[in-house]
Design an enzyme around this catalytic site. Structure first.
Site, short mmCIF file in Angstrom:
data_model
loop_
_atom_site.label_atom_id
_atom_site.label_comp_id
_atom_site.label_asym_id
_atom_site.label_seq_id
_atom_site.Cartn_x
_atom_site.Cartn_y
_atom_site.Cartn_z
N GLU A 1 66.82 10.08 1.99
CA GLU A 1 67.47 11.54 2.65
C GLU A 1 66.56 11.56 3.71
OE1 GLU A 1 66.47 14.05 -0.97
OE2 GLU A 1 67.70 13.82 -2.06
N HIS B 1 61.32 12.20 -1.66
CA HIS B 1 61.36 10.78 -2.43
C HIS B 1 61.43 9.48 -2.03
CE1 HIS B 1 65.26 11.78 -3.07
NE2 HIS B 1 64.65 13.46 -3.26
N HIS C 1 66.19 8.85 -5.65
CA HIS C 1 67.67 8.73 -4.92
C HIS C 1 67.57 9.18 -4.13
CE1 HIS C 1 65.70 13.39 -5.79
NE2 HIS C 1 66.80 13.58 -5.43
N HIS D 1 66.01 22.09 -2.18
CA HIS D 1 65.86 20.75 -3.83
C HIS D 1 66.72 21.73 -4.54
CE1 HIS D 1 65.55 18.72 -7.22
NE2 HIS D 1 65.12 19.90 -7.52
#
Ligand SMILES: [Zn+2]
Length: 272
Positions: free
Chosen positions: A134, A104, A115, A60
């Protein structure tokens, strides 16, 4: 047996806002603890199920979020950035499987803090014509080494959307998005229990899950938020401008395509 896990922050229980996820956010220090504890729970489950080596990749932002002294002591931690494989640094052909923890939904999907790599730059991403986030592009990197995704934890939208893209894995949804910045979810301790149990089940079931193999040539299309970002990304050798804000890149090798993806968005970031 070696397990690699890539740990993100937006899909961790109790996290709903950039005050949690941003380096200078008022609640960031607490969010780091929650993230570290979910990573530790996944490590514990993996070890309980027979893993001998567990590599944890902090995935992250700065990639310096997991608190080393708080993480399960039998894990090996990869911290800091840049890393050539970014969120997937640490995966290799010796891994029996990959866990994606705290993930996410992709940009545009109704999930918490959704995102794709950089919410300021990436409007969407296609892999061989299909929208991915992702988890999808990272699963391609694992697939390059013939390693399957065994578990995805995060919000419900991340788990459900990625099952459509990747096929089956052990999914652990610790929260559900009410809006992009509001969630309904379980207590952090409960989330850790669910993740520990999910990790065990994921390894027990590992033969049911297949590596995410993408047909070659592998073609990505990166849609940028605005055309100036595509102007910069077009500098990448071999890339093609498809329309005002979309650049494509194709190659035979998953790692090359992944690196091209990162180069495209890094160039896009220069005109923020
Ligand atoms: Zn992320």
């Amino acid at each position: 047996m070696k397990i690699f896990m890539s740990v993100d922050m937006e899909g961790i229980a109790g996290i709903s806002h950039k005050e949690h996820t941003a380096r200078d956010g008022k609640e960031h220090e607490r969010a780091r603890e929650l993230m570290t504890d979910e990573a530790s729970a996944a490590v514990e489950g993996a070890l309980d199920a027979g893993a001998e080596e567990v590599v944890v990749g902090d995935s992250h932002g700065t990639m310096r979020n997991i608190i080393p002294e708080r993480l399960h002591k039998d894990a090996v931690l990869i911290t800091g950035s840049p890393k050539h494989l970014s969120m997937m640094e640490g995966v290799d052909e010796n891994c029996a499987g990959v866990f994606l923890v705290g993930y996410h939904a992709r940009m545009g999907v109704h999930g918490v803090l959704s995102h794709t790599y950089d919410s300021r730059v990436v409007y969407n991403l296609k892999l061989n014509g299909e929208f991915v986030g992702e988890a999808g592009i990272n699963a391609m990197v694992a697939g390059h080494f013939n390693v399957p995704i065994l578990m995805v934890t995060g919000d419900k939208a991340a788990v459900e959307d990625n099952k459509k893209i990747l096929g089956d894995f052990e999914g652990v949804a610790v929260k559900e998005a009410l809006t992009r910045y509001a969630v309904k979810g379980v207590h952090p301790e409960k989330a850790c229990e669910m993740i520990r149990e999910g990790a065990k089940r994921a390894i027990d079931r590992k033969n049911e899950f297949k590596p995410f193999l993408v047909e070659k040539p592998i073609r990505i299309e990166v849609g940028f938020i605005q055309s100036g970002m595509a102007d910069m990304a077009e500098i990448v050798p071999g890339s093609k401008r498809i329309d005002d804000r979309t650049i494509s890149y194709a190659g035979e090798d998953g790692i090359e395509v992944f690196k091209a993806f990162r180069a495209l968005i890094t160039l896009g970031e220069t005109v923020l």
